[in-house]
Design a protein around this motif. Structure first.
Motif, PDB file in Angstrom:
ATOM      1  N   PRO A 351       0.717  -1.204  -0.077  1.00 31.25           N
ATOM      2  CA  PRO A 351      -0.088   0.076  -0.081  1.00 31.25           C
ATOM      3  C   PRO A 351       0.993   1.185   0.159  1.00 31.25           C
ATOM      4  CG  PRO A 351      -0.698  -1.614   1.568  1.00 31.25           C
ATOM      5  CD  PRO A 351       0.449  -2.158   1.222  1.00 31.25           C
ATOM      6  N   ARG A 352       0.480   2.090  -0.763  1.00 30.43           N
ATOM      7  CA  ARG A 352       1.306   3.457  -0.839  1.00 30.43           C
ATOM      8  C   ARG A 352       0.816   4.459   0.171  1.00 30.43           C
ATOM      9  NH1 ARG A 352       1.573   4.998  -7.401  1.00 30.43           N
ATOM     10  NH2 ARG A 352       2.746   3.197  -8.201  1.00 30.43           N
ATOM     11  N   LEU A 466      -3.617  -3.349  -1.680  1.00 30.72           N
ATOM     12  CA  LEU A 466      -2.369  -4.201  -2.251  1.00 30.72           C
ATOM     13  C   LEU A 466      -2.434  -4.270  -3.682  1.00 30.72           C
ATOM     14  CD1 LEU A 466      -2.635  -7.031   0.397  1.00 30.72           C
ATOM     15  CD2 LEU A 466      -1.092  -5.347   0.190  1.00 30.72           C
ATOM     16  N   LEU A 467      -1.578  -4.379  -4.344  1.00 26.45           N
ATOM     17  CA  LEU A 467      -1.213  -4.867  -5.811  1.00 26.45           C
ATOM     18  C   LEU A 467      -1.220  -6.470  -5.796  1.00 26.45           C
ATOM     19  CD1 LEU A 467      -1.778  -3.612  -8.434  1.00 26.45           C
ATOM     20  CD2 LEU A 467       0.659  -3.314  -8.528  1.00 26.45           C
ATOM     21  N   LEU A 468      -2.096  -7.122  -6.189  1.00 31.96           N
ATOM     22  CA  LEU A 468      -1.938  -8.742  -6.366  1.00 31.96           C
ATOM     23  C   LEU A 468      -1.799  -9.224  -7.719  1.00 31.96           C
ATOM     24  CD1 LEU A 468      -4.533  -9.743  -3.560  1.00 31.96           C
ATOM     25  CD2 LEU A 468      -1.912  -9.601  -3.278  1.00 31.96           C
ATOM     26  N   ARG A 469      -1.027  -9.929  -7.853  1.00 28.57           N
ATOM     27  CA  ARG A 469      -0.891 -10.515  -9.443  1.00 28.57           C
ATOM     28  C   ARG A 469      -1.187 -12.283  -8.967  1.00 28.57           C
ATOM     29  NH1 ARG A 469       3.169 -12.931 -12.520  1.00 28.57           N
ATOM     30  NH2 ARG A 469       2.999 -12.304 -14.808  1.00 28.57           N
ATOM     31  N   ARG A 470      -1.912 -12.658  -9.905  1.00 23.39           N
ATOM     32  CA  ARG A 470      -1.917 -14.176  -9.892  1.00 23.39           C
ATOM     33  C   ARG A 470      -0.459 -14.782 -10.327  1.00 23.39           C
ATOM     34  NH1 ARG A 470      -7.115 -17.172 -12.841  1.00 23.39           N
ATOM     35  NH2 ARG A 470      -8.151 -15.134 -12.267  1.00 23.39           N
ATOM     36  N   ALA A 471      -0.340 -16.000  -9.429  1.00 19.38           N
ATOM     37  CA  ALA A 471       1.036 -16.590  -9.751  1.00 19.38           C
ATOM     38  C   ALA A 471       0.889 -17.627 -10.834  1.00 19.38           C
ATOM     39  CB  ALA A 471       1.526 -17.273  -8.509  1.00 19.38           C
ATOM     40  N   TYR A 472       0.756 -16.744 -12.155  1.00 20.52           N
ATOM     41  CA  TYR A 472       0.676 -17.519 -13.397  1.00 20.52           C
ATOM     42  C   TYR A 472       2.037 -18.440 -13.375  1.00 20.52           C
ATOM     43  CZ  TYR A 472      -2.878 -14.056 -14.482  1.00 20.52           C
ATOM     44  OH  TYR A 472      -3.744 -13.389 -14.686  1.00 20.52           O
ATOM     45  N   GLY A 473       1.832 -19.897 -13.938  1.00 23.52           N
ATOM     46  CA  GLY A 473       2.592 -20.773 -14.150  1.00 23.52           C
ATOM     47  C   GLY A 473       3.538 -21.248 -13.086  1.00 23.52           C
TER      48      GLY A 473
END
Length: 503
Positions: A351-352, A466-473
């Motif tokens: 978080p900023r 939060l900046l969430l990114r799917r754990a691709y691969g």
């Protein structure tokens, strides 16, 4: 009569930042060095082979730099995304994303061995100086040993803000003290929410019903037993500490017995300090308790069976070779394992600005659309000797970027002030810790998977800023990292961490 004015304001927290290596623009030190080498090669080609050769060399240099410098909002470069695609495609062609264990599988002795990065782990059990048994996980591939503490967090309901502020301060002090603990390389906090089967409540109530109690009281309790478990949830939390087998860098690797003798005298003080952070009653998990936690994570349907066994007083005897899934399939964006379907995300942006102590409250709270959810915070304490050099280098890089132009951007100015604040706090004795987060949502049916994904990506993640990114691969690896196993993910990367940071 004088009025009493309450001037207390809930404190805010911030000043975390991602250190940046010195370089030109978005390039790191290694990429900047590659830029100068490429320019030299381009000039040589221009003088030796003419303008056509020079133009070709310049285009090749431009493409190479764009691969490592053009990033998305998750700070992932084109090269990283392409490499992840190629690596997963290679694994799928080799069918390495499919796992079968047990008598019909390929694991030795027909065991249900843990898959992936936790496959080589071994489990031991020892006793600390208080006489409490504790489980010790050994991962030979990284020479790490992990001990897990079970906690009972007090929660923030009906708690004074001053007490919450004290807990947060003590938690920061506990994290800072890890850099001075011998051989500690990582720590993690896992908060899991899951549906309550009602077996524990049934056991507690039935063991306290008196035979001479009024009939209306007995009927009321039986009605509560029949209705309360519906829609209720259970929340559990664990803290894992990972130690290096070597007491110091370059030292001799110690055996499990030697590590256990060292930890036996240190665990009581670690748990005592952990209790002052709001973790509540804290005790190390024994081997059986840890086996149950991992078994239920890979096979959620087994949770009800284990709870019923405890309710009936039947001993549950699980071995480390029986806690893994009988089958799993890791897809590009999801993970199928026994009776569960899971999706995992990693935090790519904290978080900023300033946040309150309740920033993660909605993220870790139970949700009706998700059967089982784990939020795991990963910490890697930095040695006090390295911390000063890191913050000073980061401060110098940030100030250079801000002063390299007559009109610096607002982001560059804020970045420079944050780097100065971090250096000032470290100089006053604050610890330096790398941190990350893994969020895993598990459902029992593939039909519910889309709803769970929508809840996390559209509601829970943004509510925590939060900046969430799917754990691709890497869904299977992220799933294992969300468990209280003490896995240190950078140690399992094919590209060394030092090279990745230098880019």
């Amino acid at each position: 009569m004088a009025a009493i004015e309450n001037t207390y304001r809930e404190p805010t927290y911030s000043h975390w930042r991602r250190p940046r290596k010195a370089g030109i623009g978005t390039l790191g030190g290694l990429a900047t060095a590659g830029l100068f080498v490429g320019l030299i090669i381009t000039v040589i080609c221009l003088f030796v082979g003419g303008w056509i050769a020079g133009l070709v060399a310049f285009l090749i240099l431009g493409v190479a730099l764009s691969v490592v410098s053009v990033t998305d909002k998750h700070n992932k470069s084109v090269g990283e995304r392409v490499f992840a695609r190629l690596a997963f495609g290679s694994a799928r062609r080799r069918r390495a994303n499919i796992y079968r264990s047990g008598p019909l599988g390929l694991t030795p002795w027909g065991e249900f061995q843990l898959p992936g990065i936790a496959a080589g782990s071994k489990l031991y059990e020892f006793t600390d100086s208080y006489g409490r048994p504790f489980a010790l996980i050994h991962l030979p591939s990284t020479a790490h040993y992990t001990v897990i503490f079970g906690t009972q967090p007090d929660g923030a309901s009906l708690v004074d803000p001053e007490q919450i502020d004290a807990w947060v301060a003590n938690w920061g002090g506990w994290l800072a003290s890890l850099s001075n603990e011998p051989a500690v390389v990582a720590a993690s906090v896992t908060v899991e929410t899951a549906p309550d089967s009602g077996a524990r409540l049934r056991r507690e109530v039935e063991s306290n019903i008196h035979d001479d109690a009024p009939d209306i009281a007995k009927a009321m309790l039986r009605e509560a037993l029949a209705t309360y478990p519906q829609g209720s949830a259970t929340i559990r939390a664990w803290v894992a500490l990972t130690f290096s087998a070597a007491a110091r860098a370059g030292g001799k690797r110690r055996t499990a017995d030697e590590i256990a003798r060292d930890l036996a005298s240190r665990l009581p003080s670690l748990t005592e300090r952990l209790e002052s952070t709001g973790a509540g009653a804290c005790a190390p998990l024994n081997a059986q308790e840890l086996c149950e936690v991992v078994r239920v994570a890979y096979d959620p349907a087994a949770a009800r069976l284990i709870d019923e066994a405890h309710y009936q007083g039947t001993p549950v005897d699980l071995d480390w070779g029986e806690v893994g899934p009988s089958a799993h399939q890791a897809d590009w964006d999801g993970y199928r394992h026994d009776s569960g379907h899971s999706v995992s995300w990693t935090m790519t942006g904290a978080p900023r600005g300033h946040i309150l102590s309740s920033a993660l409250a909605r993220l870790v709270a139970p949700h009706g659309e998700i059967a089982r959810k784990r939020v795991t915070l990963l910490y890697r304490p930095i040695d006090a000797g390295r911390a000063a050099a890191i913050v000073e280098s980061d401060q110098t890089s940030a100030l250079t970027r801000a002063s390299s132009t007559t009109r610096p951007t607002a982001r560059a100015l804020v970045d420079a002030r944050a780097a100065q604040a971090t250096a000032a706090e470290e100089a006053k004795g604050a610890g330096l810790v790398n941190f990350g987060m893994v969020v895993t949502a598990t459902v029992l049916s593939a039909r519910d998977l889309e709803d769970a994904v929508a809840v996390v990506e559209g509601n829970l993640g943004p509510s925590a800023r939060l900046l969430l990114r799917r754990a691709y691969g890497s869904q299977d690896s992220a799933f294992a990292a969300s468990l209280p196993l003490g896995l240190v993910l950078p140690k399992h990367l094919r590209v060394p961490e030092e090279i990745r940071e230098a880019m």
